[in-house]
Motif scaffolding. Structure first.
Motif, PDB file in Angstrom:
ATOM      1  N   PHE A 174      27.308  48.738  36.202  1.00  0.00           N
ATOM      2  CA  PHE A 174      28.139  49.232  37.301  1.00  0.00           C
ATOM      3  C   PHE A 174      28.266  48.165  38.379  1.00  0.00           C
ATOM      4  N   ASN A 175      29.501  47.840  38.728  1.00  0.00           N
ATOM      5  CA  ASN A 175      29.803  46.858  39.778  1.00  0.00           C
ATOM      6  C   ASN A 175      30.478  47.582  40.936  1.00  0.00           C
ATOM      7  N   ASN A 176      29.775  47.664  42.078  1.00  0.00           N
ATOM      8  CA  ASN A 176      30.319  48.313  43.274  1.00  0.00           C
ATOM      9  C   ASN A 176      30.761  47.245  44.264  1.00  0.00           C
ATOM     10  N   ASN A 177      31.956  47.420  44.819  1.00  0.00           N
ATOM     11  CA  ASN A 177      32.533  46.405  45.706  1.00  0.00           C
ATOM     12  C   ASN A 177      33.077  47.045  46.983  1.00  0.00           C
ATOM     13  N   GLY A 178      33.104  46.242  48.038  1.00  0.00           N
ATOM     14  CA  GLY A 178      33.772  46.668  49.265  1.00  0.00           C
ATOM     15  C   GLY A 178      33.061  47.752  50.034  1.00  0.00           C
ATOM     16  N   ILE A 179      31.746  47.878  49.875  1.00  0.00           N
ATOM     17  CA  ILE A 179      31.029  48.825  50.728  1.00  0.00           C
ATOM     18  C   ILE A 179      31.114  48.353  52.178  1.00  0.00           C
ATOM     19  N   HIS A 180      31.122  47.015  52.354  1.00  0.00           N
ATOM     20  CA  HIS A 180      31.414  46.378  53.631  1.00  0.00           C
ATOM     21  C   HIS A 180      32.667  45.530  53.426  1.00  0.00           C
ATOM     22  N   PRO A 181      33.836  46.035  53.767  1.00  0.00           N
ATOM     23  CA  PRO A 181      35.077  45.311  53.431  1.00  0.00           C
ATOM     24  C   PRO A 181      35.275  43.995  54.167  1.00  0.00           C
ATOM     25  N   GLY A 182      34.448  43.722  55.168  1.00  0.00           N
ATOM     26  CA  GLY A 182      34.459  42.398  55.779  1.00  0.00           C
ATOM     27  C   GLY A 182      33.723  41.376  54.941  1.00  0.00           C
ATOM     28  N   GLU A 183      33.160  41.831  53.822  1.00  0.00           N
ATOM     29  CA  GLU A 183      32.436  40.976  52.882  1.00  0.00           C
ATOM     30  C   GLU A 183      33.122  41.133  51.515  1.00  0.00           C
ATOM     31  N   PRO A 184      34.328  40.612  51.365  1.00  0.00           N
ATOM     32  CA  PRO A 184      35.179  41.034  50.250  1.00  0.00           C
ATOM     33  C   PRO A 184      35.116  40.189  48.987  1.00  0.00           C
ATOM     34  N   GLU A 185      34.158  39.265  48.873  1.00  0.00           N
ATOM     35  CA  GLU A 185      34.120  38.407  47.687  1.00  0.00           C
ATOM     36  C   GLU A 185      34.127  39.216  46.395  1.00  0.00           C
ATOM     37  N   GLY A 186      33.338  40.297  46.373  1.00  0.00           N
ATOM     38  CA  GLY A 186      33.253  41.102  45.163  1.00  0.00           C
ATOM     39  C   GLY A 186      34.561  41.767  44.803  1.00  0.00           C
ATOM     40  N   ILE A 187      35.354  42.140  45.803  1.00  0.00           N
ATOM     41  CA  ILE A 187      36.663  42.753  45.536  1.00  0.00           C
ATOM     42  C   ILE A 187      37.524  41.784  44.744  1.00  0.00           C
ATOM     43  N   ASP A 188      37.597  40.532  45.201  1.00  0.00           N
ATOM     44  CA  ASP A 188      38.441  39.535  44.534  1.00  0.00           C
ATOM     45  C   ASP A 188      37.862  39.091  43.198  1.00  0.00           C
ATOM     46  N   ALA A 189      36.537  38.947  43.125  1.00  0.00           N
ATOM     47  CA  ALA A 189      35.915  38.524  41.879  1.00  0.00           C
ATOM     48  C   ALA A 189      36.075  39.583  40.793  1.00  0.00           C
ATOM     49  N   CYS A 190      35.925  40.834  41.150  1.00  0.00           N
ATOM     50  CA  CYS A 190      36.043  41.915  40.166  1.00  0.00           C
ATOM     51  C   CYS A 190      37.465  42.009  39.632  1.00  0.00           C
ATOM     52  N   MET A 191      38.459  41.827  40.496  1.00  0.00           N
ATOM     53  CA  MET A 191      39.853  41.871  40.037  1.00  0.00           C
ATOM     54  C   MET A 191      40.091  40.824  38.947  1.00  0.00           C
ATOM     55  N   ALA A 192      39.613  39.608  39.184  1.00  0.00           N
ATOM     56  CA  ALA A 192      39.826  38.540  38.209  1.00  0.00           C
ATOM     57  C   ALA A 192      39.051  38.800  36.923  1.00  0.00           C
ATOM     58  N   LEU A 193      37.840  39.325  37.051  1.00  0.00           N
ATOM     59  CA  LEU A 193      37.028  39.578  35.869  1.00  0.00           C
ATOM     60  C   LEU A 193      37.658  40.667  34.994  1.00  0.00           C
ATOM     61  N   VAL A 194      38.117  41.751  35.600  1.00  0.00           N
ATOM     62  CA  VAL A 194      38.747  42.828  34.826  1.00  0.00           C
ATOM     63  C   VAL A 194      40.047  42.327  34.192  1.00  0.00           C
ATOM     64  N   ARG A 195      40.800  41.522  34.927  1.00  0.00           N
ATOM     65  CA  ARG A 195      42.006  40.928  34.353  1.00  0.00           C
ATOM     66  C   ARG A 195      41.669  40.111  33.108  1.00  0.00           C
ATOM     67  N   ASP A 196      40.572  39.356  33.165  1.00  0.00           N
ATOM     68  CA  ASP A 196      40.195  38.533  32.020  1.00  0.00           C
ATOM     69  C   ASP A 196      39.703  39.377  30.853  1.00  0.00           C
ATOM     70  N   PHE A 197      39.064  40.506  31.140  1.00  0.00           N
ATOM     71  CA  PHE A 197      38.736  41.422  30.039  1.00  0.00           C
ATOM     72  C   PHE A 197      40.013  41.881  29.325  1.00  0.00           C
ATOM     73  N   CYS A 198      41.049  42.107  30.111  1.00  0.00           N
ATOM     74  CA  CYS A 198      42.304  42.600  29.547  1.00  0.00           C
ATOM     75  C   CYS A 198      43.063  41.534  28.766  1.00  0.00           C
ATOM     76  N   THR A 199      42.959  40.290  29.177  1.00  0.00           N
ATOM     77  CA  THR A 199      43.806  39.237  28.608  1.00  0.00           C
ATOM     78  C   THR A 199      43.072  38.269  27.695  1.00  0.00           C
ATOM     79  N   GLN A 200      41.745  38.352  27.638  1.00  0.00           N
ATOM     80  CA  GLN A 200      40.965  37.423  26.811  1.00  0.00           C
ATOM     81  C   GLN A 200      40.132  38.232  25.813  1.00  0.00           C
ATOM     82  N   PRO A 201      40.616  38.390  24.581  1.00  0.00           N
ATOM     83  CA  PRO A 201      39.919  39.223  23.598  1.00  0.00           C
ATOM     84  C   PRO A 201      38.476  38.816  23.364  1.00  0.00           C
ATOM     85  N   GLU A 202      38.181  37.529  23.408  1.00  0.00           N
ATOM     86  CA  GLU A 202      36.814  37.093  23.151  1.00  0.00           C
ATOM     87  C   GLU A 202      35.870  37.527  24.270  1.00  0.00           C
TER      88      GLU A 202
END
Length: 567
Positions: A81-109
């Motif tokens: 479980f990856n929780n993000n944005g509990i403190h939205p002034g600390e948003p690194e996880g928000i952006d990192a999670c978006m890219a990671l999920v995108r890569d799950f979708c576009t990179q079969p390996e």
């Protein structure tokens, strides 16, 4: 480091200048697009609403397209479980999670590498704060250009709300977390404080508090592997810099993650939790890259050791159901110092231009590397003998519903019942913090007197047995002395008030008769007079003592903790 745009479905961070983070609307639209385009990889769902009526979302990624929680749990699939944005002034996880999920979708390996593991995520937990955007609330933070705010719609810090659940968001989270029962959690943050070389620092669930073989596994296997892998991948990581003194060279100690915090809350469910904290004085693009790497490293370890982690969690729950004594409070153990190789910067002090003091700064032109003291152990400070069960009177509905949200097995009594041996607490002292803390007058100091008596329960009262998997949550919320008990958070404050009073001009004669009839009161009064001679001229003080300590007009519920432990 600067962000590199991705050719397919770039995130707002990747499309910008390396110093921008996604807005709430951009984030949600991004995931909605991915879910529509890749329905066999990502299921996107609404899980509730915030205090300002904003939808809260979560996503599920699996390698085989099975998304329903009940089916995944029947298969005993491990959950990360990856929780993000509990403190939205600390948003690194928000952006990192978006890219990671995108890569799950576009990179079969990459997707296939998940194996049986479920990647569960909340993209933005504090949606209220994420909509409150500016660039000044995180003092001196180096980017991004605009970001959200720590407080939610009720001006609450959600990383203090996991037990009291004042916010709708925390109530949603409690039910969501309990239903999915993740094996490992990463809750993303940004740190301030001292300056040092590492971009990433890490708060794990404190291993001693986590306890047993699960805590040993975290300390001896998982943490060394994470630190080693982060170093090999170019993002050396150190423990969270929780200072002993003013600067890191004086040493650090483990952060005591109480249940109000995400990792402490996770420990109540025997979940291994991590709170990565990137350093706010490092460039935002570096912080995002380090955060993504940390999530990937912990995820990779979870995938590789899922069976072991799940087995240790089952063992922990089984042991909890049989536990004879329960720790209620912890402290850092300064009797067992360890050493930590640390890379810091020279602390320099110069006269302040604002006042007559020396200001502290760190000179990055004077780096140093040396061993510093690290107190990485905690010890029990208070323990209690485990009861057979607790009895919660039905009147305390807010307490009962929080137990239910967290999977505690309850049973309503079908008839009135007399219990022969109940451990009863009377509150001798409950000292709150001088100022309000997250909407409550939190009791920092609690002094109890304990006795055993028969207890008459009513039909509809709630029986909470401890021979169950959720025993730890029940104990650490219902025992009033526990760090973050419901009592400390003020759920039972009404019992601290005496409801009746006296009229002095008629009570004087009654008080004299009470002293004749109650030897214990007479003895206590004599001691009080010796201790407080200055109050003998104050009739309200004299009569007030006799009224409060005598048995004739005693209020049975005054200072009596309503929850009893059945022995």
């Amino acid at each position: 480091m600067t962000a590199t745009p991705h050719p397919l479905y770039p995130t707002p961070f990747e499309s910008g200048n390396g110093n921008q983070t996604a807005t709430w609307a951009e984030c949600i639209a991004f995931y909605e697009q991915l879910a529509q385009r890749f329905p066999g990889v990502l299921q996107w769902r609404r899980i509730g609403v915030s205090d300002t009526g904003i939808p809260m979302h979560a996503g599920v990624v699996t390698a085989d397209g099975v998304f329903e929680r009940e089916a995944l749990q029947r298969q005993r699939r491990p959950v990360f479980f990856n929780n993000n944005g509990i403190h939205p002034g600390e948003p690194e996880g928000i952006d990192a999670c978006m890219a990671l999920v995108r890569d799950f979708c576009t990179q079969p390996e990459r997707l296939a590498a998940l194996g049986d593991t479920v990647f569960l995520f909340i993209p933005v937990y504090n949606v209220d704060g994420c909509l409150n955007r500016q660039n000044t609330s995180r003092v001196n933070q180096l980017g991004p250009e605009s970001f959200g705010f720590r407080g939610n719609g009720l001006h609450l810090d959600l990383n203090r709300d996991f037990i009291k659940c004042d916010s709708l968001a925390a109530q949603v989270f409690n039910r969501f977390f309990t239903a999915w029962d993740p094996d490992v959690m990463v809750d993303t943050h940004t740190s301030n404080g001292a300056d040092y070389a590492c971009t990433m620092t890490l708060i794990p669930t404190q291993p001693d508090k986590l306890g047993g073989t699960l805590g040993d596994f975290l300390r001896e296997r998982m943490l060394p592997a994470i630190y080693g892998d982060m170093d090999r991948r170019g993002w050396p990581t150190c423990p969270y810099v929780n200072l002993l003194g003013e600067t890191p060279d004086e040493g650090i100690e483990d952060f005591l993650d109480l249940p109000r915090f995400s990792t402490g809350y996770a420990a109540l469910h025997h979940t291994i939790g991590f709170m990565p904290e990137t350093h706010m004085l490092k460039p935002y693009a570096d912080r995002v890259a380090a955060m993504r790497t940390l999530v990937e490293v912990v995820l990779g370890f979870t995938v590789a050791h899922a069976a072991r982690i799940q087995g240790l969690r089952r063992d922990a729950r089984a042991a909890a159901a049989l536990q004879a004594r329960w720790p209620l409070a912890w402290r850092n153990d300064h009797s067992r110092p360890a050493t930590l190789r640390f890379k810091g910067y020279e602390a320099v002090r110069t006269p302040s231009q604002l006042g007559s003091y020396q200001r502290l700064a760190y000179d990055r032109n004077q780096p140093w590397e040396k061993d510093i003291v690290h107190f990485d152990r905690c010890v029990e400070e208070a323990v209690v003998a485990a009861p057979r069960a607790y009895l919660v009177p039905q009147a305390w509905r807010e307490v009962i519903e929080r137990l239910e949200w967290n999977g505690v097995l309850l049973r309503r009594l079908e008839a009135d019942q007399l219990f022969d041996a109940a451990r009863v607490y009377r509150v001798q002292e409950a000292v709150p913090r001088p100022n309000a803390y997250e909407g409550h007058m939190f009791h920092d100091r609690v002094v109890l007197a304990t006795h055993t008596e028969a207890f008459q329960a009513r039909a509809g009262d709630v029986w909470v047995p401890l021979d169950q998997p959720a025993a730890r949550y029940a104990v650490e919320t219902l025992e009033p002395e526990a760090h973050d008990s419901f009592f400390r958070w003020g759920f039972f404050n009404s019992v601290l008030e005496k409801k009746e009073a006296f009229s002095a001009y008629v009570f004087e004669d009654t008080a004299l008769r009470m002293l004749q009839d109650e030897p214990a009161l007479k003895h206590a009064f004599e001691q009080w007079k010796v201790a407080h001679p200055e109050l003998l001229s104050d009739p309200q003080a004299v009569l007030g003592f006799l009224f409060a300590h005598g048995q004739r007009h005693a209020e049975r519920g005054w200072r009596r903790y309503p929850v009893v432990a059945l022995m």
